[in-house]
Write a protein that holds these residues in place. Sequence first.
Motif, PDB file in Angstrom:
ATOM      1  N   THR A  14     -14.367  47.759 -26.835  1.00  0.00           N
ATOM      2  CA  THR A  14     -15.826  47.766 -26.677  1.00  0.00           C
ATOM      3  C   THR A  14     -16.480  46.896 -27.735  1.00  0.00           C
ATOM      4  O   THR A  14     -16.154  46.983 -28.920  1.00  0.00           O
ATOM      5  N   PHE A  15     -17.425  46.072 -27.295  1.00  0.00           N
ATOM      6  CA  PHE A  15     -18.112  45.120 -28.170  1.00  0.00           C
ATOM      7  C   PHE A  15     -19.615  45.329 -28.009  1.00  0.00           C
ATOM      8  O   PHE A  15     -20.132  45.307 -26.897  1.00  0.00           O
ATOM      9  N   ILE A  16     -20.287  45.522 -29.135  1.00  0.00           N
ATOM     10  CA  ILE A  16     -21.717  45.813 -29.139  1.00  0.00           C
ATOM     11  C   ILE A  16     -22.448  44.625 -29.754  1.00  0.00           C
ATOM     12  O   ILE A  16     -22.074  44.173 -30.840  1.00  0.00           O
ATOM     13  N   ASP A  17     -23.469  44.130 -29.067  1.00  0.00           N
ATOM     14  CA  ASP A  17     -24.215  42.992 -29.607  1.00  0.00           C
ATOM     15  C   ASP A  17     -24.724  43.324 -31.003  1.00  0.00           C
ATOM     16  O   ASP A  17     -25.232  44.416 -31.256  1.00  0.00           O
ATOM     17  N   GLU A  18     -24.556  42.351 -31.906  1.00  0.00           N
ATOM     18  CA  GLU A  18     -24.861  42.567 -33.318  1.00  0.00           C
ATOM     19  C   GLU A  18     -26.324  42.934 -33.590  1.00  0.00           C
ATOM     20  O   GLU A  18     -26.633  43.466 -34.654  1.00  0.00           O
ATOM     21  N   THR A  19     -27.224  42.708 -32.621  1.00  0.00           N
ATOM     22  CA  THR A  19     -28.615  43.103 -32.826  1.00  0.00           C
ATOM     23  C   THR A  19     -28.739  44.618 -33.003  1.00  0.00           C
ATOM     24  O   THR A  19     -29.711  45.095 -33.599  1.00  0.00           O
ATOM     25  N   LEU A  39     -30.959  48.254 -35.744  1.00  0.00           N
ATOM     26  CA  LEU A  39     -31.689  49.397 -35.193  1.00  0.00           C
ATOM     27  C   LEU A  39     -31.296  50.698 -35.882  1.00  0.00           C
ATOM     28  O   LEU A  39     -30.135  50.904 -36.212  1.00  0.00           O
ATOM     29  N   GLU A  40     -32.286  51.569 -36.055  1.00  0.00           N
ATOM     30  CA  GLU A  40     -32.001  52.903 -36.579  1.00  0.00           C
ATOM     31  C   GLU A  40     -31.365  53.755 -35.475  1.00  0.00           C
ATOM     32  O   GLU A  40     -30.421  54.495 -35.703  1.00  0.00           O
ATOM     33  N   MET A  41     -31.927  53.621 -34.253  1.00  0.00           N
ATOM     34  CA  MET A  41     -31.423  54.339 -33.085  1.00  0.00           C
ATOM     35  C   MET A  41     -31.399  53.365 -31.908  1.00  0.00           C
ATOM     36  O   MET A  41     -32.193  52.435 -31.849  1.00  0.00           O
ATOM     37  N   MET A  42     -30.466  53.605 -30.995  1.00  0.00           N
ATOM     38  CA  MET A  42     -30.377  52.781 -29.790  1.00  0.00           C
ATOM     39  C   MET A  42     -30.200  53.695 -28.588  1.00  0.00           C
ATOM     40  O   MET A  42     -29.924  54.889 -28.735  1.00  0.00           O
ATOM     41  N   ILE A  43     -30.346  53.106 -27.400  1.00  0.00           N
ATOM     42  CA  ILE A  43     -30.290  53.888 -26.172  1.00  0.00           C
ATOM     43  C   ILE A  43     -29.287  53.245 -25.216  1.00  0.00           C
ATOM     44  O   ILE A  43     -29.317  52.033 -25.005  1.00  0.00           O
ATOM     45  N   VAL A  44     -28.390  54.072 -24.682  1.00  0.00           N
ATOM     46  CA  VAL A  44     -27.408  53.624 -23.693  1.00  0.00           C
ATOM     47  C   VAL A  44     -27.380  54.636 -22.549  1.00  0.00           C
ATOM     48  O   VAL A  44     -27.880  55.748 -22.685  1.00  0.00           O
ATOM     49  N   SER A  45     -26.767  54.261 -21.457  1.00  0.00           N
ATOM     50  CA  SER A  45     -26.666  55.171 -20.323  1.00  0.00           C
ATOM     51  C   SER A  45     -25.862  56.412 -20.711  1.00  0.00           C
ATOM     52  O   SER A  45     -24.887  56.336 -21.454  1.00  0.00           O
ATOM     53  N   HIS A  74     -29.932  58.633 -26.631  1.00  0.00           N
ATOM     54  CA  HIS A  74     -30.570  58.032 -27.813  1.00  0.00           C
ATOM     55  C   HIS A  74     -29.711  58.447 -29.008  1.00  0.00           C
ATOM     56  O   HIS A  74     -29.573  59.637 -29.280  1.00  0.00           O
ATOM     57  N   LEU A  75     -29.065  57.476 -29.681  1.00  0.00           N
ATOM     58  CA  LEU A  75     -28.175  57.795 -30.787  1.00  0.00           C
ATOM     59  C   LEU A  75     -28.143  56.657 -31.804  1.00  0.00           C
ATOM     60  O   LEU A  75     -28.653  55.570 -31.546  1.00  0.00           O
ATOM     61  N   LYS A  76     -27.512  56.925 -32.943  1.00  0.00           N
ATOM     62  CA  LYS A  76     -27.381  55.890 -33.973  1.00  0.00           C
ATOM     63  C   LYS A  76     -26.330  54.871 -33.535  1.00  0.00           C
ATOM     64  O   LYS A  76     -25.262  55.261 -33.042  1.00  0.00           O
ATOM     65  N   PRO A  77     -26.596  53.574 -33.760  1.00  0.00           N
ATOM     66  CA  PRO A  77     -25.592  52.554 -33.425  1.00  0.00           C
ATOM     67  C   PRO A  77     -24.247  52.820 -34.106  1.00  0.00           C
ATOM     68  O   PRO A  77     -23.197  52.607 -33.509  1.00  0.00           O
ATOM     69  N   THR A  78     -24.281  53.300 -35.343  1.00  0.00           N
ATOM     70  CA  THR A  78     -23.020  53.570 -36.056  1.00  0.00           C
ATOM     71  C   THR A  78     -22.216  54.669 -35.361  1.00  0.00           C
ATOM     72  O   THR A  78     -20.987  54.613 -35.326  1.00  0.00           O
ATOM     73  N   ASP A  79     -22.909  55.660 -34.788  1.00  0.00           N
ATOM     74  CA  ASP A  79     -22.205  56.721 -34.061  1.00  0.00           C
ATOM     75  C   ASP A  79     -21.586  56.172 -32.777  1.00  0.00           C
ATOM     76  O   ASP A  79     -20.465  56.530 -32.413  1.00  0.00           O
ATOM     77  N   CYS A 102     -17.635  56.279 -31.916  1.00  0.00           N
ATOM     78  CA  CYS A 102     -17.153  56.989 -30.721  1.00  0.00           C
ATOM     79  C   CYS A 102     -16.463  56.079 -29.710  1.00  0.00           C
ATOM     80  O   CYS A 102     -15.679  56.553 -28.889  1.00  0.00           O
ATOM     81  N   THR A 103     -16.759  54.770 -29.743  1.00  0.00           N
ATOM     82  CA  THR A 103     -16.148  53.843 -28.788  1.00  0.00           C
ATOM     83  C   THR A 103     -15.072  52.989 -29.456  1.00  0.00           C
ATOM     84  O   THR A 103     -14.460  52.143 -28.801  1.00  0.00           O
ATOM     85  N   ASN A 104     -14.865  53.168 -30.761  1.00  0.00           N
ATOM     86  CA  ASN A 104     -14.010  52.257 -31.554  1.00  0.00           C
ATOM     87  C   ASN A 104     -14.500  50.829 -31.358  1.00  0.00           C
ATOM     88  O   ASN A 104     -13.713  49.888 -31.254  1.00  0.00           O
TER      89      ASN A 104
END
Length: 161
Positions: free
Chosen positions: A119-124, A128-134, A143-148, A152-154
């Motif tokens: 899994t690869f997450i865009d560096e933007t 962010l403090e929090m991000m949103i994914v499906s 709604h969760l922290k990007p670091t989390d 969780c996805t490695n």
Amino acid sequence: MAKSNKPAKTNAVRLLDQQKVYYELFEYVVNDGQIDGISVALKIGQPVEKVFKTLVATAGPGKIFVFLVPVAQELNLKAAAKAVGEKKVEMVAVKDILGLTGYIRGGCSPLGMKKVFPTFIDETAKELEMMIVSAGKIGMQIHLKPTDLLTCTNGVYTSLT
């Protein structure tokens, strides 16, 4: 711990609960067929920049990758191929998404897929403090922290747009 006012649990939500990750769920009504990320951001009243779409791509048989990019942007396939060390990648056909991930198009979460894919997450997302994914179904977002999400996805941050 998790906060939710509705008991609807998807594999993505179960995974976060198991990992004891703090998150919030946003639910929205899908009665107009508008399930694209920008429409979803408006429906849940969140900035478009915080909402990321989950894209599944392949570099050939058995080489499946997950990419998360801001909903208002497009995945750069050359950047994606470079990130995974392949000559080229292409999007997985919509008809194959459910079989590979356990999720349908428009409700594909990077969390709780049938298998753990690179899994690869865009560096933007780093900014962010929090991000949103499906959350794994149409009408629900996490709604969760990007670091989390990274943990969780490695996942790995990289330039994808």
